[in-house]
Write an enzyme that holds these catalytic residues in place. Structure first.
Site, PDB file in Angstrom:
ATOM      1  N   GLY A  72     -31.697 -31.635 -52.555  1.00 38.22           N
ATOM      2  CA  GLY A  72     -30.363 -31.921 -53.057  1.00 38.22           C
ATOM      3  C   GLY A  72     -29.797 -33.258 -52.622  1.00 38.22           C
ATOM      4  O   GLY A  72     -28.585 -33.413 -52.563  1.00 38.22           O
ATOM      5  N   LYS A  73     -30.678 -34.243 -52.347  1.00 32.48           N
ATOM      6  CA  LYS A  73     -30.174 -35.562 -51.949  1.00 32.48           C
ATOM      7  C   LYS A  73     -29.469 -36.234 -53.124  1.00 32.48           C
ATOM      8  O   LYS A  73     -28.343 -36.713 -52.992  1.00 32.48           O
ATOM      9  CB  LYS A  73     -31.328 -36.437 -51.443  1.00 32.48           C
ATOM     10  CG  LYS A  73     -31.996 -35.877 -50.202  1.00 32.48           C
ATOM     11  CD  LYS A  73     -33.092 -36.791 -49.688  1.00 32.48           C
ATOM     12  CE  LYS A  73     -34.271 -36.910 -50.637  1.00 32.48           C
ATOM     13  NZ  LYS A  73     -34.977 -35.640 -50.842  1.00 32.48           N
ATOM     14  N   THR A  74     -30.140 -36.237 -54.275  1.00 30.33           N
ATOM     15  CA  THR A  74     -29.525 -36.818 -55.467  1.00 30.33           C
ATOM     16  C   THR A  74     -28.245 -36.073 -55.812  1.00 30.33           C
ATOM     17  O   THR A  74     -27.218 -36.674 -56.132  1.00 30.33           O
ATOM     18  CB  THR A  74     -30.513 -36.757 -56.647  1.00 30.33           C
ATOM     19  OG1 THR A  74     -31.770 -37.270 -56.229  1.00 30.33           O
ATOM     20  CG2 THR A  74     -29.994 -37.552 -57.822  1.00 30.33           C
ATOM     21  N   HIS A  76     -52.448  -2.048 -47.346  1.00 31.63           N
ATOM     22  CA  HIS A  76     -51.567  -3.060 -46.741  1.00 31.63           C
ATOM     23  C   HIS A  76     -50.148  -2.517 -46.606  1.00 31.63           C
ATOM     24  O   HIS A  76     -49.502  -2.649 -45.566  1.00 31.63           O
ATOM     25  CB  HIS A  76     -51.498  -4.309 -47.633  1.00 31.63           C
ATOM     26  CG  HIS A  76     -52.708  -5.180 -47.593  1.00 31.63           C
ATOM     27  ND1 HIS A  76     -53.233  -5.659 -46.430  1.00 31.63           N
ATOM     28  CD2 HIS A  76     -53.478  -5.693 -48.596  1.00 31.63           C
ATOM     29  CE1 HIS A  76     -54.296  -6.434 -46.720  1.00 31.63           C
ATOM     30  NE2 HIS A  76     -54.459  -6.459 -48.036  1.00 31.63           N
ATOM     31  N   PRO A 103     -36.675 -33.681 -47.321  1.00 29.81           N
ATOM     32  CA  PRO A 103     -37.782 -33.438 -48.239  1.00 29.81           C
ATOM     33  C   PRO A 103     -37.310 -33.386 -49.689  1.00 29.81           C
ATOM     34  O   PRO A 103     -36.113 -33.184 -49.938  1.00 29.81           O
ATOM     35  CB  PRO A 103     -38.321 -32.067 -47.809  1.00 29.81           C
ATOM     36  CG  PRO A 103     -37.611 -31.688 -46.580  1.00 29.81           C
ATOM     37  CD  PRO A 103     -36.434 -32.572 -46.403  1.00 29.81           C
ATOM     38  N   PRO A 104     -38.221 -33.537 -50.636  1.00 30.97           N
ATOM     39  CA  PRO A 104     -37.844 -33.530 -52.050  1.00 30.97           C
ATOM     40  C   PRO A 104     -37.243 -32.190 -52.461  1.00 30.97           C
ATOM     41  O   PRO A 104     -37.635 -31.149 -51.932  1.00 30.97           O
ATOM     42  CB  PRO A 104     -39.168 -33.755 -52.789  1.00 30.97           C
ATOM     43  CG  PRO A 104     -40.154 -34.149 -51.770  1.00 30.97           C
ATOM     44  CD  PRO A 104     -39.647 -33.749 -50.439  1.00 30.97           C
ATOM     45  N   GLY A 105     -36.291 -32.236 -53.360  1.00 34.28           N
ATOM     46  CA  GLY A 105     -35.725 -31.018 -53.925  1.00 34.28           C
ATOM     47  C   GLY A 105     -34.658 -30.377 -53.077  1.00 34.28           C
ATOM     48  O   GLY A 105     -34.185 -29.289 -53.387  1.00 34.28           O
ATOM     49  N   GLU A 132     -54.237  -2.446 -51.882  1.00 33.41           N
ATOM     50  CA  GLU A 132     -52.832  -2.847 -51.707  1.00 33.41           C
ATOM     51  C   GLU A 132     -52.026  -1.725 -51.044  1.00 33.41           C
ATOM     52  O   GLU A 132     -51.167  -1.995 -50.192  1.00 33.41           O
ATOM     53  CB  GLU A 132     -52.202  -3.235 -53.047  1.00 33.41           C
ATOM     54  CG  GLU A 132     -52.767  -4.512 -53.672  1.00 33.41           C
ATOM     55  CD  GLU A 132     -52.768  -5.705 -52.721  1.00 33.41           C
ATOM     56  OE1 GLU A 132     -51.826  -5.816 -51.900  1.00 33.41           O
ATOM     57  OE2 GLU A 132     -53.731  -6.498 -52.775  1.00 33.41           O
TER      58      GLU A 132
HETATM   59  P1  ADP Z   1     -33.709 -34.422 -54.089  1.00 35.99           P
HETATM   60  O1  ADP Z   1     -32.946 -35.590 -54.605  1.00 35.99           O
HETATM   61  O2  ADP Z   1     -33.444 -34.134 -52.646  1.00 35.99           O
HETATM   62  O3  ADP Z   1     -35.162 -34.467 -54.379  1.00 35.99           O
HETATM   63  P2  ADP Z   1     -32.253 -33.121 -56.108  1.00 35.99           P
HETATM   64  O4  ADP Z   1     -30.853 -33.414 -55.741  1.00 35.99           O
HETATM   65  O5  ADP Z   1     -32.838 -33.957 -57.167  1.00 35.99           O
HETATM   66  O6  ADP Z   1     -33.174 -33.141 -54.846  1.00 35.99           O
HETATM   67  O7  ADP Z   1     -32.344 -31.577 -56.482  1.00 35.99           O
HETATM   68  C1  ADP Z   1     -32.801 -31.159 -57.732  1.00 35.99           C
HETATM   69  C2  ADP Z   1     -32.002 -29.982 -58.214  1.00 35.99           C
HETATM   70  O8  ADP Z   1     -32.183 -28.857 -57.379  1.00 35.99           O
HETATM   71  C3  ADP Z   1     -30.519 -30.244 -58.190  1.00 35.99           C
HETATM   72  O9  ADP Z   1     -30.110 -30.845 -59.363  1.00 35.99           O
HETATM   73  C4  ADP Z   1     -29.940 -28.864 -58.027  1.00 35.99           C
HETATM   74  O10 ADP Z   1     -29.851 -28.214 -59.263  1.00 35.99           O
HETATM   75  C5  ADP Z   1     -30.983 -28.161 -57.193  1.00 35.99           C
HETATM   76  N1  ADP Z   1     -30.594 -28.239 -55.794  1.00 35.99           N
HETATM   77  C6  ADP Z   1     -31.253 -28.902 -54.825  1.00 35.99           C
HETATM   78  N2  ADP Z   1     -30.632 -28.762 -53.643  1.00 35.99           N
HETATM   79  C7  ADP Z   1     -29.552 -28.005 -53.867  1.00 35.99           C
HETATM   80  C8  ADP Z   1     -28.503 -27.528 -53.022  1.00 35.99           C
HETATM   81  N3  ADP Z   1     -28.467 -27.815 -51.721  1.00 35.99           N
HETATM   82  N4  ADP Z   1     -27.545 -26.772 -53.591  1.00 35.99           N
HETATM   83  C9  ADP Z   1     -27.586 -26.470 -54.898  1.00 35.99           C
HETATM   84  N5  ADP Z   1     -28.534 -26.907 -55.736  1.00 35.99           N
HETATM   85  C10 ADP Z   1     -29.529 -27.655 -55.234  1.00 35.99           C
HETATM   86 ZN    ZN Z   2     -55.674  -7.704 -49.098  1.00 36.95          ZN
HETATM   87 MG    MG Z   3     -33.834 -36.841 -55.958  1.00 38.24          MG
END
Ligand code: ADP
Ligand code: ZN
Ligand code: MG
Length: 595
Positions: A197-199, A419, A193-195, A416
């Site tokens: 850390g693939k990039t 809860h 999924p996005p975010g 609250e």
């Molecule tokens: P993706 O390419 O999967 O969408 P990104 O590599 O672009 O995700 O992640 C964006 C930013 O989020 C990274 O530059 C980093 O700062 C943070 N991040 C995401 N995944 C990780 C991870 N596993 N460990 C540390 N930082 C992370």
């Molecule tokens: Zn409530």
């Molecule tokens: Mg990316």
């Protein structure tokens, strides 16, 4: 490809024809009429012709009107005599048809020029345009200048990192595997999924291997003009080939790599296909072990064309999953490294309270906390800053503008507190962690709970506890306001009913209904009116749901009535302090009885 070139030339031809047509038309606009010599001479004799030009045996006469006359004479004497007679001025030019030759040259020149412009435009959209080249190479350079990343920067996805170590080895020494006849991986598909850390992981591979990193986004490849994407891919690889060993990173590969049967607009379709083909050509175009590693990223691997993942292309898949609680803690610690954090920040608690967030979110969370701390003039980031940032990330910004009456605030505080107390004293509930009556986003107040670990399975008692906690707000309101309670509990009640329904229908947790499930599978498009169970069973399902909800309701009311003093005290504390954390909760309510 050939189809495209044919189209291109057809377009070119069309434009040339158009230019000639236009020129011919403008000449016609001058309305020259070609007439036989005899007629021309008689026109001269009639006085229709006012001026004559003679070039060899071509003659041109201008009339009184806007019409001009062209003609040919082999014997000029008769014409000249007639001109003399009528005193029509005439001039004789060089016999060669100079003027019309010049005209022709101008015409051809113009056509060639326009054709050249057009060709340049088409080329610009397709092959080797310098501007595009600059654009791609500029991007590639930009990535070179980016801060170097290593595996130490990638946290919470240890398995993925382990798998990537091989690739680093083969990049550092491309011949290492080749010595034994092995083939270095040519391409890796990062899936997640996005975010997640693939990039980041791709950049870390480059950083670890100490090789340049050339990146392009497949969605940016596919532009309006057919051929642009293919040319960008070509440029990217041309660039990479000059810097081997290196990494070519292609983000959002699904933008071009979709299965080729997809039906979008015809233009977009062709462009994507060409870009994909170019990518395949480039990937097949260099030998393995030559030091280019292609890394592509996607979050929709199932949509990819099989050709992309075939052996010798993106044949290694590395999954980059969302982090679990330990992963989130590790990621938080990575991003805490370059920030001034208070020494007592409880990263485990933050990780527990951020289920569902991925790396990019966690980075943003700490960043928000840092900004918030700076705004408050603090010199380090505290747990409180992170909690506030968390509320902002999950619920939206504080609604400072919301002006609430004292009565409303009191009701919210009681709600609250209800809860929180039900959560505190119900064994199977998650631990109340933070209670606030500051309105945020759509919520007027909020009680946060921390699970003891990432939630994987939920037990029957835990689900019942969820229902009770959800009822806590309304029950407290009832104790404060008797029969004049408010709409503030609508979400809570909805959630409770849903849990009860799923317990009975989906999870086989209804008393007296056996292990049966009665949930309708929401499949396909058509609506199947048959319930799959009898009316009698339906009645029992309804009754069982009702029983669960009523049972929870009465227990919660009893509990809060028993603890009315604590409820009042907690509500008053909330009114005074607006937000209280787990420490204050413990101080007021006593240590939480553990299950
Ligand atoms: P993706 O390419 O999967 O969408 P990104 O590599 O672009 O995700 O992640 C964006 C930013 O989020 C990274 O530059 C980093 O700062 C943070 N991040 C995401 N995944 C990780 C991870 N596993 N460990 C540390 N930082 C992370
Ligand atoms: Zn409530
Ligand atoms: Mg990316």
């Amino acid at each position: 490809m050939p189809k495209r070139i044919i189209l291109m030339w057809m377009g070119l031809l069309g434009v040339i024809l158009l230019v000639f047509g236009f020129l011919a038309f403008t000449q016609q606009a001058r309305q020259n009429v070609t007439v036989p010599a005899s007629e021309f001479i008689s026109k001269v004799e009639n006085g229709d012709i006012t001026r004559v030009t003679i070039a060899g045996n071509q003659i041109h006469g201008e009339s009184k009107g806007s019409i001009g006359y062209n003609s040919y004479v082999s014997e000029k004497e008769e014409l000249v005599r007639a001109l003399h007679d009528k005193r029509v001025p005439y001039e004789e030019k060089e016999p060669s048809d100079n003027s019309s030759l010049v005209g022709l040259i101008v015409k051809i020149g113009l056509a060639v020029f326009i054709a050249f412009l057009l060709l340049k435009m088409i080329k610009g959209a397709g092959a080797n345009n310098t501007m595009l080249k600059q654009q791609t190479s500029h991007k590639a350079k930009l990535f070179d200048q980016l801060e170097k990343k290593t595996f130490a920067d990638v946290a919470g996805v240890d398995e993925a990192v382990e798998e990537c170590r091989d690739f680093v080895t083969s990049l550092k020494d491309p011949t290492k595997f080749a010595k034994l006849g092995g083939r270095s991986p040519k391409g890796i598909l990062l899936v997640g999924p996005p975010g997640n850390g693939k990039t980041l992981l791709a950049r870390a591979i480059a950083g670890e291997a100490g090789v340049p990193f050339f990146a392009g986004s497949a969605s940016a490849f596919v532009e309006m003009f057919v051929g642009v994407g293919a040319s960008r891919v070509r440029d990217l690889f041309d660039h990479a080939k000059k810097h081997m060993p290196c990494i070519v990173f292609i983000d959002e590969i699904d933008a071009v790599g979709k299965t080729r049967s997809g039906h979008t607009g015809p233009g977009a379709h062709e462009e994507r296909e060409q870009t994909l083909n170019q990518l395949l050509v480039e990937m097949d175009g260099f030998e393995p072990n030559k030091g280019i590693l292609v890394i592509a990223a996607t979050n929709r691997p199932e949509t990819l064309d099989k050709a992309l993942t075939r052996s010798g292309r993106l044949d290694r898949t590395v999954v980059v999953p969302p982090p679990d609680v330990r992963g989130r803690e590790a990621i938080l610690r990575v991003h805490a490294r370059d920030k001034k954090m208070a020494p007592n920040v409880d990263y485990t608690a933050v990780a527990l309270g951020t289920a569902g967030l991925v790396g990019a979110d966690l980075e943003m969370l700490l960043n928000e906390a840092a900004i918030d701390a700076a705004k408050r003039g603090q010199n380090e980031i505290s747990t409180e800053d992170i909690e506030r940032a968390k509320e902002k990330v999950f619920m939206g910004p504080e609604r400072k503008s919301a002006v609430l009456s004292a009565k409303t605030k009191e009701i919210i505080a009681w709600h609250e507190a209800g809860h929180a107390i039900v959560g505190w004293f119900t064994h199977e509930a998650h631990t109340p962690h933070r209670v606030t009556i500051i309105p945020r986003g759509m919520a007027l107040g909020l009680t946060w709970f921390l699970p003891a670990e990432d939630v994987v399975l939920r037990s029957r008692k835990e689900l019942l506890a969820d229902i009770k906690v959800a009822f806590g707000g309304r029950a407290a309101e009832k104790l404060l306001l008797q029969d004049d309670y408010t709409t503030g509990a609508s979400n809570d009640l909805e959630r409770a009913s849903e849990i009860a329904e799923r317990m009975v229908k989906n999870f086989g947790m209804g008393d007296g209904l056996g292990f049966g499930t009665f949930a309708k599978k929401e499949q396909g498009y058509g609506f199947d009116p048959s319930k799959g169970f009898s009316e009698e069973t339906a009645v029992r399902i309804d009754a069982e749901q009702k029983r669960i909800l009523e049972d929870c309701e009465s227990r919660v009311l009893t509990m809060l009535t028993d603890k009315l003093d604590l409820l009042k005290q907690l509500a008053n504390t909330l009114l005074a302090e607006e937000t209280i954390g787990v420490d204050r909760l413990t101080a007021i309510l006593g240590p939480r009885p553990v299950a």
